[in-house]
Design an enzyme around this catalytic site. Structure first.
Site, short mmCIF file in Angstrom:
data_model
loop_
_atom_site.label_atom_id
_atom_site.label_comp_id
_atom_site.label_asym_id
_atom_site.label_seq_id
_atom_site.Cartn_x
_atom_site.Cartn_y
_atom_site.Cartn_z
N LYS A 140 0.87 -1.19 0.00
CA LYS A 140 0.00 0.00 0.00
C LYS A 140 0.90 1.23 0.00
CE LYS A 140 -3.33 2.64 2.70
NZ LYS A 140 -4.31 2.72 3.78
N GLU A 190 -8.84 12.39 12.32
CA GLU A 190 -8.12 11.16 12.68
C GLU A 190 -7.20 11.34 13.90
OE1 GLU A 190 -6.36 9.33 9.29
OE2 GLU A 190 -5.46 7.70 10.44
C1 LIG Z 1 -4.24 11.27 3.45
C2 LIG Z 1 -5.47 11.64 3.79
O1 LIG Z 1 -6.35 10.82 4.44
C3 LIG Z 1 -5.97 9.55 4.91
C4 LIG Z 1 -6.26 8.50 3.93
C5 LIG Z 1 -7.50 7.86 3.91
C6 LIG Z 1 -7.81 6.86 2.81
O2 LIG Z 1 -6.93 6.58 1.98
O3 LIG Z 1 -8.95 6.37 2.74
C7 LIG Z 1 -8.45 8.12 4.90
C8 LIG Z 1 -8.15 8.91 5.95
C9 LIG Z 1 -6.77 9.34 6.19
O4 LIG Z 1 -6.08 8.39 6.96
C10 LIG Z 1 -6.00 13.01 3.53
O5 LIG Z 1 -7.10 13.33 3.97
O6 LIG Z 1 -5.29 13.77 2.87
#
Ligand SMILES: C=C(O[C@@H]1C=C(C(=O)O)C=C[C@H]1O)C(=O)O
Length: 386
Positions: A140, A190
């Site tokens: 990932k 988060e």
């Molecule tokens: C990187 C970001 O978000 C992150 C990535 C996410 C995802 O890939 O689904 C969800 C929430 C966050 O952990 C962002 O908001 O820029």
């Protein structure tokens, strides 16, 4: 050893910063000491021990450290011990912002956004990452992009905060002053790490869908996200790593068997609240933070391979974006959110950031749309903040 610690001691009452968990708003005034040094936990801890001791000796009441740790461990942390910390409820803070802190700017400006990278380059980067995910050990990687605009009239970070609080009441809000002309402003959904005594908690999010206005359709999108194999895979990778990072410090760790849903005004996310009991209260928060950060929610897995891929594919510096922002007291209790849904506001420029988790099944145009939806949090604010 004192001379190797990058300390500055000054009292500039104009310096203000804020952090909230959506309930308690910590407004920090002035600066007893500032740290602009290495984000490595041993350097940080040495400065913290010394600065807290000096703050207490100088009569700073219940000192806290506030600030940002960058995405890259090799970049500089930006922390400070304020002279004074005031705690407000949401309504008290909103009242204060409206009466004192928000300076309405008469001239409005239409911001001409520039995409860095362009849509085409971002989608190409996602395609390259998908190839690596299918052919290498990479599982990932989180790729991000920015929107940048020149400013004719400076933006007021506190006015942006007011909009953020009104539009995203349930978030970790922050305004952090990096230097005199640079603020980081955001509303993160988060939690990276909270520590209260021996209790720790982390609430990783990974797996995202854009919400719609029509309630039945919105619920259908949420249900689809909860059942999506791709999003559950992205999420499981994060949970495994958070479990592995916290496990060695804890005598008990509760990890939900499956993710649940949380929402922001714009998005649905898969969420897992992980709670642990530390083996000892003496375990230092900076050490645990360093073990946890960056989670695969913002970097990827394996971590080093994901970091290298990000450096190869992202044409800008993340700096504090996808780092962590928060506070800690002298007993090592504190709250640290992931620095996302944020803007870097400089005197003549504003930069918005957003990223998306990429796995072998990712579709480049869907990942672009996901970042666009995430940018919506700050874009909506800028429509009303000037
Ligand atoms: C990187 C970001 O978000 C992150 C990535 C996410 C995802 O890939 O689904 C969800 C929430 C966050 O952990 C962002 O908001 O820029």
């Amino acid at each position: 050893m004192q001379s190797s610690i990058p300390v500055s001691t000054s009292s500039q009452p104009a310096r203000l910063s804020l952090f909230s968990d959506g309930k308690v708003f910590l407004l920090c005034e002035g600066e007893f000491a500032r740290y602009r040094g290495s984000a490595q936990p041993q350097h940080l801890q040495a400065w913290l021990d010394d600065a807290f001791k000096r703050a207490q000796e100088s009569g700073v009441e219940a000192p806290l450290v506030m600030g940002c740790l960058p995405f890259r461990h090799t970049d500089k942390a930006s922390l400070h011990i304020p002279l004074k910390v005031r705690r407000f409820s949401k309504s008290q803070l909103v009242q204060l912002l409206k009466s004192d802190l928000v300076k309405p700017v008469e001239a409005t400006q239409a911001l001409a956004w520039q995409e860095v990278p362009t849509k085409q380059h971002f989608e190409q980067a996602v395609s390259n990452a998908v190839y690596q995910l299918q052919h290498t050990a990479l599982d990932k990687v989180v790729l991000s992009r920015t929107l940048q605009a020149a400013l004719d009239v400076p933006l007021c970070a506190w006015s942006m905060l007011l909009q953020l609080i009104e539009q995203n009441p349930h978030a970790y809000h922050f305004v952090m002053q990096d230097d005199l002309n640079t603020h980081w402003v955001g509303a993160s959904p988060e939690l990276l790490l909270e520590k209260r005594g021996a209790q720790v908690c982390s609430n990783p999010l990974a797996g995202t869908a854009k919400r719609v206005l029509e309630p039945q359709h919105d619920q259908a999108i949420a249900a689809q996200l909860l059942n999506s194999l791709k999003d559950n895979h992205e999420h499981a990778i994060v949970i495994e790593q958070v479990k592995a990072a916290l496990g060695p410090y804890c005598c008990a760790l509760e990890v939900p068997a499956a993710p649940s849903l949380i929402s922001t005004p714009q998005l649905w996310h898969l969420s897992s609240r992980i709670a642990g009991q530390l083996e000892s209260e003496q375990i230092r928060l900076p050490e645990v933070l360093a073990r946890l950060h960056p989670t695969p929610a913002v970097c990827g897995t394996p971590t080093n391979l994901a970091r290298t891929t990000i450096e190869q594919l992202e044409p800008f510096e993340r700096e504090h974006f996808t780092g962590t922002v928060g506070w800690m007291d002298s007993q090592g209790n504190g709250q640290w959110a992931v620095t996302i849904r944020c803007a870097k506001v400089e005197a003549d420029k504003v930069t918005l950031f957003a990223g998306a988790g990429v796995v072998a099944q990712s579709d480049p145009s869907a990942e672009y749309l996901e970042t666009q939806a995430k940018l919506g949090t700050m874009l909506r604010v800028l429509e009303g903040a000037r």
